[in-house]
Design an enzyme around this catalytic site. Structure first.
Site, PDB file in Angstrom:
ATOM      1  N   GLU A  61       0.794  -1.233   0.000  1.00  0.00           N
ATOM      2  CA  GLU A  61       0.000   0.000   0.000  1.00  0.00           C
ATOM      3  C   GLU A  61       0.827   1.285   0.000  1.00  0.00           C
ATOM      4  OE1 GLU A  61      -2.800  -0.213   3.240  1.00  0.00           O
ATOM      5  OE2 GLU A  61      -3.979  -1.747   2.254  1.00  0.00           O
TER       6      GLU A  61
ATOM      7  N   GLU B 119      -5.412  -8.538   1.070  1.00  0.00           N
ATOM      8  CA  GLU B 119      -5.910  -8.191   2.407  1.00  0.00           C
ATOM      9  C   GLU B 119      -7.400  -7.905   2.334  1.00  0.00           C
ATOM     10  OE1 GLU B 119      -4.022  -4.980   4.554  1.00  0.00           O
ATOM     11  OE2 GLU B 119      -2.016  -5.771   4.167  1.00  0.00           O
TER      12      GLU B 119
END
Ligand code: FCB
Length: 454
Positions: free
Chosen positions: A177, A365
């Protein structure tokens, strides 16, 4: 909707996702390992950030966390008993290279060798993230992601990891991320290293963007049969009202939150048409950079938890757009005040699937924090269970509709250190007693176990 409707049974089985579809759990080094000063481990920006008062919930830190450093065998055995066959974890750069560059720590390498070997012994495939936010402080002292030298620091780190672990680790992710660690860490200052403003954010973005491809190239060159990806945070963005201003605001937010890192990687450049302030990034772009930013990843890791509603807001500098908090919208939320909105998962798979050049998508995720209660030694986390089922149903729907999604990892295995929020939000399938380090499989963990074994 399914997550509010206990009448509607969940009856999917892993086979319904196709035979090569992978299911696993995801973690990150700083959030679980602890042992922050063992042997010659260097300090990371998260060690530093959490040592300053006021930066995290109740000034909590990851010095012990889940003590995974000392308990990894028991945790991996527990994983095995829960039928979990794929384990995503990250390497702590400062454990491997205490100063970020230079001398390699024999103990750091040894630790990860033991983790990797134990996974393999237990029939669990390791999925390794090179960078999940814990930059060595020694490199931050030289500017960290803002300093263009990070390109060579990162290349060297990736080489060290690939040479030491590449014989056994085949599934790799370069960054976790980048939008979050640059946005929260170098623009808003709410994550490590706590820096702010465009003069930090823009160079950090550009350098992280280049490191995605650098890491990919290193792994491709040094690891035979590697399966290489990198991961992105993403949320479906919906205009708050159906007005031209809110629609424009939503487009801007989408460009910033969902498109900023993937588009240059695919060769489309930065999405400056919707976020004109991004043009200032040109200051940091050297000839060939946009060419060198491109890399043909085997997979893209999509990480989705929620959706955001966005409205026009005159007072927000640069963007003129603002997220309308879920708590103000009277919707079902998690403890993070993230809306529970399963269709966002489908929508993000669809959005990424539309890009030419993405070979396949893996959900690296997805998960939720709820206020878990330990009663008589049990955690009956029915809300998490319904959340996971409902999101997984969306992944299945995407797969059935022919979208190119090939895996799903739950965030996370055990409750752990949730960055600036400390230990308060519990995301685990397994409850952690942080005083005794006891692990208790929650109802959601038992469900995942049964699902994976079905
Ligand atoms: C993601 C992070 C992960 C964890 C979850 C809840 O943004 O990658 O480390 O904090 O959110």
């Amino acid at each position: 909707m399914a997550f509010n409707n206990p009448q509607k049974p969940f009856n999917l089985k892993p086979q319904d996702f196709g035979k090569d579809f992978v299911f696993g759990v995801s973690t990150a080094a700083y959030q679980i390992e602890g042992a922050h000063t063992v042997h010659d481990k260097g300090t990371s920006i998260w060690d530093q950030f959490t040592s300053k008062k006021g930066n995290t919930f109740n000034n909590q830190h990851g010095q012990i966390a889940c003590d995974f450093y000392n308990r990894f065998e028991a945790d991996i055995l527990l994983m095995q008993s829960m039928n979990i066959k794929h384990f995503r974890f990250s390497l702590a750069w400062s454990r491997i290279l205490p100063n970020g560059t230079g001398t390699v720590s024999a103990e750091g390498i040894d630790f990860y060798n033991r983790v990797i070997n134990f996974c393999l012994k237990c029939g669990i495939t390791p999925w390794v993230t090179l960078y999940h936010w814990d930059l060595p402080q020694a490199l931050q002292n030289k500017g960290g992601w803002v300093n263009r030298e990070v390109l060579s620091w990162f290349e060297n780190y990736a080489q060290v990891c690939a040479t030491h672990f590449g014989d056994r680790v085949k599934n790799w992710m370069v960054l976790n991320e980048p939008m979050v660690f640059t946005g929260a860490g170098y623009f808003l200052g709410v994550h490590a290293p706590g820096n702010r403003g465009l003069k930090n954010f823009l160079p950090a973005v550009h350098h992280a963007m280049l490191c995605q491809a650098i890491g990919g190239r290193v792994l491709r060159a040094l690891v035979s049969n590697a399966h290489i990806g990198t991961t992105f945070s993403c949320s479906q963005i919906t205009p708050f009202r159906d007005t031209p201003k809110d629609i424009r605001a939503a487009q801007k937010a989408d460009a910033l939150l969902n498109r900023l890192f993937i588009e240059p990687l695919l060769g489309f450049g930065y999405p400056t048409e919707h976020v004109p302030v991004l043009r200032r990034i040109e200051t940091y772009i050297k000839p060939q950079d946009l060419k060198n930013a491109v890399f043909d990843f085997d997979f893209i890791g999509v990480q989705n938890y929620t959706r955001e509603m966005v409205r026009h807001h005159y007072l927000v500098p640069y963007l003129r757009a603002k997220i309308v908090k879920a708590s103000k919208r009277h919707v079902k939320t998690t403890l993070m005040d993230w809306e529970v909105y399963p269709p966002s998962m489908y929508s993000m798979i669809e959005q990424f699937n539309q890009y030419k050049g993405i070979n396949k998508i893996i959900i690296t995720e997805n998960g939720a924090a709820f206020p878990d209660m330990l009663v008589d030694g049990k955690v009956h986390d029915i809300e998490r269970l319904h959340y996971l089922q409902a999101y997984l149903e969306q992944v299945h729907k995407a797969k059935k509709d022919g979208l190119n999604v090939a895996g799903y990892f739950v965030w996370t295995f055990t409750d752990n250190f949730e960055w600036a929020e400390g230990y308060h939000p519990r995301f685990g399938l397994v409850y952690t007693n942080f005083l005794t380090q006891e692990r208790i499989v929650k109802a959601s963990g038992k469900w995942y176990q049964a699902f994976l074994g079905s």
